[in-house]
Design a protein around this motif. Structure first.
Motif, PDB file in Angstrom:
ATOM      1  N   GLY A   1      -8.501  -7.317  -5.789  1.00 57.79           N
ATOM      2  CA  GLY A   1      -7.368  -7.967  -4.929  1.00 57.79           C
ATOM      3  C   GLY A   1      -6.394  -7.145  -4.695  1.00 57.79           C
ATOM      4  N   ILE A   2      -6.155  -6.178  -5.652  1.00 59.57           N
ATOM      5  CA  ILE A   2      -4.877  -5.249  -5.760  1.00 59.57           C
ATOM      6  C   ILE A   2      -5.153  -4.256  -4.510  1.00 59.57           C
ATOM      7  CG2 ILE A   2      -3.530  -3.491  -6.718  1.00 59.57           C
ATOM      8  CD1 ILE A   2      -3.649  -4.902  -9.275  1.00 59.57           C
ATOM      9  N   PHE A   3      -6.528  -3.641  -4.547  1.00 65.72           N
ATOM     10  CA  PHE A   3      -6.889  -2.710  -3.492  1.00 65.72           C
ATOM     11  C   PHE A   3      -6.761  -3.322  -2.215  1.00 65.72           C
ATOM     12  CE2 PHE A   3     -10.164  -0.314  -1.408  1.00 65.72           C
ATOM     13  CZ  PHE A   3      -9.834   0.929  -2.034  1.00 65.72           C
ATOM     14  N   SER A   4      -7.245  -4.494  -2.083  1.00 59.42           N
ATOM     15  CA  SER A   4      -7.458  -5.190  -0.783  1.00 59.42           C
ATOM     16  C   SER A   4      -5.817  -5.391  -0.220  1.00 59.42           C
ATOM     17  CB  SER A   4      -8.096  -6.595  -0.760  1.00 59.42           C
ATOM     18  OG  SER A   4      -9.259  -6.526  -1.038  1.00 59.42           O
ATOM     19  N   LEU A   5      -4.980  -5.805  -0.981  1.00 56.47           N
ATOM     20  CA  LEU A   5      -3.653  -6.006  -0.618  1.00 56.47           C
ATOM     21  C   LEU A   5      -3.087  -4.800  -0.028  1.00 56.47           C
ATOM     22  CD1 LEU A   5      -0.797  -7.816  -0.865  1.00 56.47           C
ATOM     23  CD2 LEU A   5      -0.342  -7.006  -3.066  1.00 56.47           C
ATOM     24  N   VAL A   6      -3.151  -3.731  -0.858  1.00 54.27           N
ATOM     25  CA  VAL A   6      -2.754  -2.224  -0.506  1.00 54.27           C
ATOM     26  C   VAL A   6      -3.398  -2.073   0.859  1.00 54.27           C
ATOM     27  CG1 VAL A   6      -2.227   0.000  -1.048  1.00 54.27           C
ATOM     28  CG2 VAL A   6      -2.250  -1.790  -2.821  1.00 54.27           C
ATOM     29  N   TYR A   7      -4.717  -2.071   1.138  1.00 52.30           N
ATOM     30  CA  TYR A   7      -5.374  -1.468   2.290  1.00 52.30           C
ATOM     31  C   TYR A   7      -4.817  -2.400   3.478  1.00 52.30           C
ATOM     32  CZ  TYR A   7      -9.015  -0.580   5.519  1.00 52.30           C
ATOM     33  OH  TYR A   7      -9.689  -0.334   6.696  1.00 52.30           O
ATOM     34  N   LEU A   8      -4.504  -3.668   3.382  1.00 55.90           N
ATOM     35  CA  LEU A   8      -4.230  -4.791   4.507  1.00 55.90           C
ATOM     36  C   LEU A   8      -2.640  -4.363   4.767  1.00 55.90           C
ATOM     37  CD1 LEU A   8      -5.994  -7.894   3.608  1.00 55.90           C
ATOM     38  CD2 LEU A   8      -6.420  -6.036   5.343  1.00 55.90           C
ATOM     39  N   SER A   9      -1.991  -4.340   3.715  1.00 55.29           N
ATOM     40  CA  SER A   9      -0.367  -4.234   3.910  1.00 55.29           C
ATOM     41  C   SER A   9       0.265  -2.666   4.303  1.00 55.29           C
ATOM     42  CB  SER A   9       0.388  -4.697   2.723  1.00 55.29           C
ATOM     43  OG  SER A   9       0.190  -3.988   1.555  1.00 55.29           O
ATOM     44  N   GLN A  10      -0.622  -1.687   3.835  1.00 52.31           N
ATOM     45  CA  GLN A  10      -0.161  -0.382   3.813  1.00 52.31           C
ATOM     46  C   GLN A  10       1.097  -0.289   3.214  1.00 52.31           C
ATOM     47  OE1 GLN A  10      -2.228   2.987   4.656  1.00 52.31           O
ATOM     48  NE2 GLN A  10      -3.515   1.093   3.972  1.00 52.31           N
ATOM     49  N   ILE A  11       1.351  -1.029   2.232  1.00 50.59           N
ATOM     50  CA  ILE A  11       2.808  -1.057   1.733  1.00 50.59           C
ATOM     51  C   ILE A  11       3.621   0.423   1.531  1.00 50.59           C
ATOM     52  CG2 ILE A  11       2.333  -1.127  -0.756  1.00 50.59           C
ATOM     53  CD1 ILE A  11       4.085  -3.025  -1.531  1.00 50.59           C
ATOM     54  N   ASN A  12       4.926   0.298   1.735  1.00 52.66           N
ATOM     55  CA  ASN A  12       5.770   1.380   1.754  1.00 52.66           C
ATOM     56  C   ASN A  12       5.959   1.982   0.064  1.00 52.66           C
ATOM     57  OD1 ASN A  12       7.724   3.191   1.500  1.00 52.66           O
ATOM     58  ND2 ASN A  12       9.222   2.184   2.691  1.00 52.66           N
ATOM     59  N   GLN A  13       5.227   3.209  -0.095  1.00 58.09           N
ATOM     60  CA  GLN A  13       5.184   3.563  -1.411  1.00 58.09           C
ATOM     61  C   GLN A  13       6.556   3.558  -2.271  1.00 58.09           C
ATOM     62  OE1 GLN A  13       4.866   5.649   1.248  1.00 58.09           O
ATOM     63  NE2 GLN A  13       5.334   7.516   0.756  1.00 58.09           N
ATOM     64  N   PHE A  14       7.686   3.681  -1.531  1.00 55.21           N
ATOM     65  CA  PHE A  14       8.794   3.570  -2.293  1.00 55.21           C
ATOM     66  C   PHE A  14       9.027   2.242  -3.266  1.00 55.21           C
ATOM     67  CE2 PHE A  14       9.662   7.178   0.625  1.00 55.21           C
ATOM     68  CZ  PHE A  14      10.216   7.849  -0.334  1.00 55.21           C
ATOM     69  N   TRP A  15       8.622   1.099  -2.695  1.00 55.54           N
ATOM     70  CA  TRP A  15       8.606  -0.081  -3.335  1.00 55.54           C
ATOM     71  C   TRP A  15       7.908   0.094  -4.622  1.00 55.54           C
ATOM     72  CZ3 TRP A  15      11.640  -3.813  -2.495  1.00 55.54           C
ATOM     73  CH2 TRP A  15      12.029  -3.902  -1.064  1.00 55.54           C
ATOM     74  N   LEU A  16       6.826   0.957  -4.885  1.00 56.75           N
ATOM     75  CA  LEU A  16       6.076   1.125  -5.788  1.00 56.75           C
ATOM     76  C   LEU A  16       6.668   2.027  -6.946  1.00 56.75           C
ATOM     77  CD1 LEU A  16       2.555   1.356  -4.310  1.00 56.75           C
ATOM     78  CD2 LEU A  16       3.968  -0.659  -4.928  1.00 56.75           C
ATOM     79  N   TYR A  17       7.446   2.777  -6.076  1.00 52.07           N
ATOM     80  CA  TYR A  17       8.311   4.101  -7.103  1.00 52.07           C
ATOM     81  C   TYR A  17       9.443   3.242  -7.882  1.00 52.07           C
ATOM     82  CZ  TYR A  17       6.225   7.846  -4.242  1.00 52.07           C
ATOM     83  OH  TYR A  17       5.319   8.620  -3.625  1.00 52.07           O
ATOM     84  N   GLY A  18       9.818   2.255  -7.118  1.00 53.43           N
ATOM     85  CA  GLY A  18      11.327   1.333  -7.514  1.00 53.43           C
ATOM     86  C   GLY A  18      12.314   2.417  -7.608  1.00 53.43           C
ATOM     87  N   SER A  19      12.463   3.172  -6.718  1.00 50.24           N
ATOM     88  CA  SER A  19      13.670   4.288  -6.660  1.00 50.24           C
ATOM     89  C   SER A  19      14.541   4.202  -5.867  1.00 50.24           C
ATOM     90  CB  SER A  19      13.021   5.847  -6.662  1.00 50.24           C
ATOM     91  OG  SER A  19      12.180   5.536  -5.385  1.00 50.24           O
TER      92      SER A  19
END
Length: 325
Positions: A190-208
């Motif tokens: 599910g997480i893999f699919s979410l990231v693939y479909l959204s191509q989320i901005n990595q800075f959300w994941l950095y939390g920086s």
């Protein structure tokens, strides 16, 4: 007596940390496949690692632990920029050296702040709620959240506090759930699919960065950050569920995660400076996977842990003479 289940979990997570950094430096986020793999890793590895750090938090040693992380942070904050400067040829001296923790060193600064805050928060009945509010509110701040890694520190604070307050109970529950590993696999899909479909901005994941820096409204930013934290929480469940099948493997790596974490940065910097990957994306991923395995295998040796302990003596020895326990 050591918990082999936790050591195995730490081994898996530190490998993901090293793999993520090799992928980021040598492949990057531009390719959709690499972006998806990196995004999945970043959703899980540091939140889970910080959760374990909170679980292992011992309040009686809180001040000594803070001093230990200071004793490593100060020399490495000098060594990393110097090492990078030597190989890049840019020998300019940074006068604001301690304004921004160098790359991976934000975790050491985080450990200092998380330990300090948790020491006081666990004395209240609302430790987790306070940590969650701080994580959401730091994105509202008008200043640069990248400075002193303030954004990352507060964004990941809830995972440390939850680990400290409820960690043992959560791990025990996961280990008792029948077929938990299959739920874990489904969560990762599910997480893999979410990231693939959204191509989320990595800075959300950095939390920086703050919501303003990420160019979203306060309301939208709060919802996205809350959503990211929820996904990471599911990822933590998934990683611990899947580790049940590892049956106490990779213990040496799990025991020596700190030297692997701190020293792999030098390896990644050096290799990425001189080896530019220009192959098919799958070949590039396999190369990074192999380099990560080799790096972890080398740096897990006890001699590297002893090296860090000796490096910390410049501060820890005077502290021990003062009688701090």
């Amino acid at each position: 007596m050591r918990d082999t289940y936790l050591d195995t979990s730490k081994a898996v997570l530190i490998f993901l940390v090293v793999l993520g950094h090799f992928l980021e430096r040598m492949v990057g986020w531009n390719d959709p496949i690499a972006h998806t793999l990196l995004g999945t890793i970043y959703f899980v590895h540091m939140p889970a690692f910080i959760f374990i750090s909170g679980l292992l938090f011992k309040d009686k040693n809180w001040l000594k632990n803070i001093l230990f992380f200071i004793s490593l942070y100060v020399p490495f904050q000098i060594l990393f920029p110097a090492f990078d400067a030597i190989w890049s040829g840019n020998m300019q001296i940074n006068r604001n050296l301690f304004e921004r923790p160098y790359w991976i060193l934000w975790y050491l600064l985080g450990m200092m702040v998380w330990t300090l805050l948790t020491h006081f928060l666990i004395k209240t009945k609302f430790a987790v709620w306070i940590a969650l509010i701080l994580a959401l509110c730091v994105g509202l701040s008008p200043w640069n959240n990248y400075q002193y890694s303030v954004g990352r520190i507060f964004t990941f604070l809830p995972f440390f506090v939850i680990g400290a307050v409820y960690g043992k109970a959560i791990i025990q529950s996961i280990r008792s759930i029948r077929y938990a590993e299959w739920f874990g696999v489904l969560i990762f899909i599910g997480i893999f699919s979410l990231v693939y479909l959204s191509q989320i901005n990595q800075f959300w994941l950095y939390g920086s960065l703050s919501y303003q820096q990420l160019k979203v409204s306060a309301f939208e930013g709060t919802l996205i950050r809350l959503g990211c934290m929820a996904v990471s929480s599911l990822g933590i469940f998934a990683i611990f569920a899947i580790v049940k099948q590892c049956q106490s493997r990779f213990l040496k790596l799990g025991i020596n995660t700190l030297p692997v974490y701190l020293l792999h940065g030098f390896v990644v910097i050096l290799i990425s400076k001189y080896w530019k990957l220009e192959s098919h994306i799958l070949i590039e991923l396999m190369i990074c996977f192999g380099l990560s395995l080799l790096t972890c295998w080398i740096l897990q040796q006890q001699s590297f842990d002893m090296l860090l302990r000796k490096m910390s003596l410049w501060l820890m020895k005077p502290v021990e003479r003062l009688g701090l326990k």
